[in-house]
Each structure stands twice: as structure tokens, then as C-alpha cells.
Design a protein around this motif. Sequence first.
Motif, short mmCIF file in Angstrom:
data_model
loop_
_atom_site.label_atom_id
_atom_site.label_comp_id
_atom_site.label_asym_id
_atom_site.label_seq_id
_atom_site.Cartn_x
_atom_site.Cartn_y
_atom_site.Cartn_z
N GLU A 309 55.52 25.72 56.42
CA GLU A 309 54.85 27.00 56.69
C GLU A 309 53.57 26.81 57.50
O GLU A 309 52.89 25.79 57.39
N MET A 310 53.28 27.83 58.30
CA MET A 310 51.98 27.97 58.98
C MET A 310 51.44 29.34 58.60
O MET A 310 52.21 30.30 58.51
N GLU A 311 50.12 29.43 58.37
CA GLU A 311 49.55 30.74 58.07
C GLU A 311 48.18 30.87 58.74
O GLU A 311 47.36 29.95 58.65
N TYR A 312 47.96 31.99 59.38
CA TYR A 312 46.70 32.23 60.07
C TYR A 312 45.96 33.43 59.50
O TYR A 312 46.57 34.44 59.15
N ALA A 313 44.62 33.26 59.44
CA ALA A 313 43.73 34.34 59.01
C ALA A 313 43.14 34.98 60.26
O ALA A 313 42.50 34.29 61.06
N LEU A 314 43.34 36.28 60.41
CA LEU A 314 42.89 37.00 61.61
C LEU A 314 41.98 38.15 61.19
O LEU A 314 42.07 38.64 60.06
N PRO A 315 41.13 38.62 62.12
CA PRO A 315 40.43 39.87 61.82
C PRO A 315 41.47 40.91 61.43
O PRO A 315 42.53 41.00 62.07
N ARG A 316 41.20 41.69 60.38
CA ARG A 316 42.23 42.56 59.79
C ARG A 316 42.95 43.40 60.84
O ARG A 316 44.18 43.52 60.83
N GLU A 317 42.19 43.97 61.77
CA GLU A 317 42.79 44.92 62.71
C GLU A 317 43.75 44.24 63.68
O GLU A 317 44.59 44.90 64.29
N ALA A 318 43.64 42.90 63.82
CA ALA A 318 44.52 42.20 64.78
C ALA A 318 45.88 41.86 64.18
O ALA A 318 46.81 41.50 64.92
N GLY A 319 46.01 41.96 62.85
CA GLY A 319 47.23 41.51 62.18
C GLY A 319 48.51 42.11 62.73
O GLY A 319 49.45 41.38 63.11
N PRO A 320 48.61 43.47 62.82
CA PRO A 320 49.87 44.06 63.26
C PRO A 320 50.26 43.63 64.67
O PRO A 320 51.43 43.30 64.92
N GLU A 321 49.30 43.61 65.59
CA GLU A 321 49.65 43.23 66.97
C GLU A 321 50.12 41.77 67.01
O GLU A 321 51.11 41.44 67.67
N ALA A 322 49.43 40.90 66.28
CA ALA A 322 49.82 39.49 66.27
C ALA A 322 51.24 39.34 65.70
O ALA A 322 52.06 38.58 66.23
N ALA A 323 51.53 40.07 64.63
CA ALA A 323 52.87 39.97 64.03
C ALA A 323 53.93 40.47 65.00
O ALA A 323 55.00 39.87 65.14
N ARG A 324 53.63 41.56 65.70
CA ARG A 324 54.59 42.08 66.70
C ARG A 324 54.86 41.02 67.77
O ARG A 324 55.99 40.84 68.21
#
Length: 439
Positions: A309-324
Motif C-alpha cells: 500500500e501507498m497512502e498520501y495525506a493531502l490538503p482536504r480540498e485536494a482529495g477528490p481531484e487527486a482521487a479522480r
Amino acid sequence: MARRGPRNAGEWANWAGDQRCRPARVLRPGSREELAEGIAAAAAAGQTVRVAGSGHSFTEAALTEGTMIRPERLSGLLDADPASGLVEVAGGTVLADLNRELAALGLAMENLGDIDRQTIAGAISTGTHGTGARLRNISAQVEGIELVLADGSVRRLSAATDPELMGAARIGLGALGAIAAVTLRCVPAFTLLRVDAPHPREEVLDTFAERAEAHEHFELFTFPYDDGALVLERNRTDEAARPRGRAAAYLNDVVLENWTLAALAQTGKALPRAIPALSRLAGRLASGGRVSDRSDRLFVNERRVRFTEMEYALPREAGPEAARRVVEWVRSNRYPVFFPIEMRVAAGDDAFLSPAHDRDTAYVAVHQYRGMEWRPYFEAVEAIMDDYDGRPHWGKRHFQTAETLAPRYPEWEKFQRARDTLDPDRVFANEYTERVLGT
Ligand SMILES: Cc1cc2nc3c(=O)[nH]c(=O)nc-3n(C[C@H](O)[C@H](O)[C@H](O)COP(=O)(O)OP(=O)(O)OC[C@H]3O[C@@H](n4cnc5c(N)ncnc54)[C@H](O)[C@@H]3O)c2cc1C
């Protein structure tokens, strides 16, 4: 060191089986005194020392060719004050045992990750977290740490009197000393209601922030080749616990654990071209459900299917775009990955090396089935996360170095100062700490 297959005599391997080492010596101290003596003797003999927890990190965090300390005998509750919720526990205590002991005292951890096999010291040392928009990682529940240093001396750090050293030691990557004991601030025992429901992925990502705010513990899983997402919402309830036995245990069977997933993943490994279809099937099988139970039982799952597994912590608002973007990358490259993307949230935190340091965070995690090629996928995901100033989970695979990490951590220098104070001779170093913290 990245090798799989049966473990040879004298070899230590992590849970995933792909991080291995052959320590020169293995010590299993039964007391703080034995721990201190063993460390001092190893340091005097010029050896480096690493404490392994229960080996649930996917990175090389615990590896050593020097002295490895195994903490199985440093386990159990040392002191407890149910009125204040303060509990002192030996560093090697496995979370499942801790949770049982706390429940007997009418107490609980306020939040947990999704398994309970880690040791408490191992869990905090890499910033292990659960999910909750207003809740920080597990190390935020730590009020005090008893640290054995390289010369065998014992430092008792407390949040009240040593804020700077505690800011470093709460998430210390095993690089500051051996954690003999941890004082935790627990909460009165509580019951959780967990509701799982499938939704269209786009709808969930569009409303990610609101959903995260609306529930105490919000989490989602989405298979890249499917258009759905399984949303898990856990909230405190006054309802009496109504566990559903086996049914509850299998509620989430197809998401990341157990038999259905194992069968599908194994098929995908043998037939990578079938992965998009299998992934869509798994997405459709991910069904809803509702169950209430003691909090720790509803936070954690059993993970029988092995993966990396890899897991990244992002500024909350960036999460959906990064996942897309991760979904898009997998689809456009037709990358053979059957496992879902997982998204969680955490509140900003003040531990110097917390991946959620000073910012409300969305976590985006990707997984690959054991034995399948993960590197091109994880490299592509890391490149996406870099665009959002992502910070990797210290216990999950990443390719960052001290050079790339330092600018992402505003308190980096404070951590380094604490390291110079507590372990000036780098007795608690290994290749991983050299890569991610520097020498
Ligand atoms: C199936 C699975 C599910 C997971 N779920 C989650 C999750 O929900 N959330 C999350 O954030 N992470 C999760 N993780 C990652 C895991 O929580 C971390 O990697 C954690 O650090 C593992 O703890 P451990 O006791 O196994 O420690 P190890 O992996 O053995 O060691 C981790 C680090 O801690 C140090 N360490 C251990 N004990 C001590 C000690 N006594 N003193 C000083 N240093 C010490 C080690 O040297 C090493 O650097 C998961 C991992 C797996 C395999």
C-alpha cells in the motif's frame, strides 16, 4: 531486501512479506531494565538498534542488520485512572489487547485505524490514523512517552513539560529511542453505529467535504474500473449494541478483506486482462448494511488478504481531484490493479512529522495485491500527490527522500534538533531513516 517466499531462519519479515532483514542480534526484553541494558550493550558494541513493532509497515521502517528489539514481552497495562481516562501502557502492547483492557475499565480509544494488530508504539511512530474530520491521528491521544536512549538512560517525556521533544517523539519513526511505555488519554467507552451504502463515485466525490463533516468517521472505497463508491459512515449512538455476528464481520467482505476479495484478486492476478471486469463486479457486490457495536469492534476489520500500500495525506480540498486523477491514470493505462482506492480524513495536527501537520487532511490510499507489480502504479500516484504537496504515510510505500520531504514539513528543523538531542550518534538509524530523515 524486497523478496517474498518463505522466511529463512534468522530472517524477519513484515506482514506483507516483502520487507525482510537478517538482524545480527534479536533481543526480547521482558522489562524496561532489560530493554535499557540491551540497548546500551548494543550501542557500546557499535551496533545500530531498531525496535520492530508487529511488522505492519509496508516500508523498510523496522529493518535492521544490527540489533532488533522484539517487544512481545513489553506488553500490557501499567497504570490506569478511569476517572481521568489516563492510561499507561507498555510500548509493545498490541492494539487489540489494549482495546480489551480499556473496555474492561469502561474506556476506549477515541479513534482507531482499520486494523488492531499493530503495537501502540509502532502505530504512533509512523502516524497511524483512522478517519474523522475533527479527529487527529492516534499519536494525538498520547500524553506521555517513556523513551530509552542509546546509553540506556530513560527519558520520561510529557506533553505538559516537554512540548518540543513530545512534538518530535509522538511520530518519531523509531529514530529517537525505544518507546518503553506510552501514556494515553482515553475516552469513556462508546457504541458506534456503522452504515455502509453504495453511491455513484462522482456524487460522493462532489460532496466529499460535506459528507466528511457530517459524520464522525467517514470513509470511502472505490474500484478504479467501476463507477461506484462504497461509503462507510460511523457515528456514536445511544442505541444498544446490536452486533450481527458473522454477518457483520462479512459486511465489507469485498472491499479490502477476506474471502470474496481473495478469490477475485487471485483471479485477477492469473488473468490481468480480466481485472476491469472483476473490478466492476466487486464494485457491484459492495453492498450496504447497518450494524452497531462496541467502538473498537466497528473501527477495525480483519485483513486476511495480503497486499502492499501507498497512502498520501493531502490538503482536504485536494482529495477528490487527486482521487479522480488516480482513477483516470489507472483507466487510461489499463493498469492491472484490482484493489480499491480508499479515502479518509483527519484533522490538522501538531506533531512535527505528522502527515496531517497543520492542515485538515484527506488521505488517499492505493493498494496492490501481493505478488503483483506495484511500482509503476505507485510512482504514477506519487507524481499526482506531489502536485498537491502530498505527504506520505511513514509506514506505507513511497519514494520520497529527506530532500523532497523537508520542504513539506514546517517543523522539520525542530524534529532534527530533537533527534540531535536524543540520538546524537544515530544508534537508532537504519537505511529508511537515512533516506527519509537524512544521516
Ligand atoms: C493490513 C494493514 C492495515 C493498516 N491500516 C492502517 C490504518 O488504518 N491507518 C494507518 O494509518 N495505518 C495503517 N496501517 C499501517 C500501520 O498502522 C503502520 O505501519 C504501523 O506503524 C504499524 O505498527 P507496527 O506495530 O506493526 O510497527 P512496525 O511496522 O513494526 O514499526 C513501525 C515503526 O515504528 C517503530 N517502532 C515500533 N515499536 C517501537 C518502539 N517500541 N519504540 C520505538 N520505535 C518503535 C519501528 O522502528 C518502525 O520505524 C496498516 C497496515 C497494514 C498491514
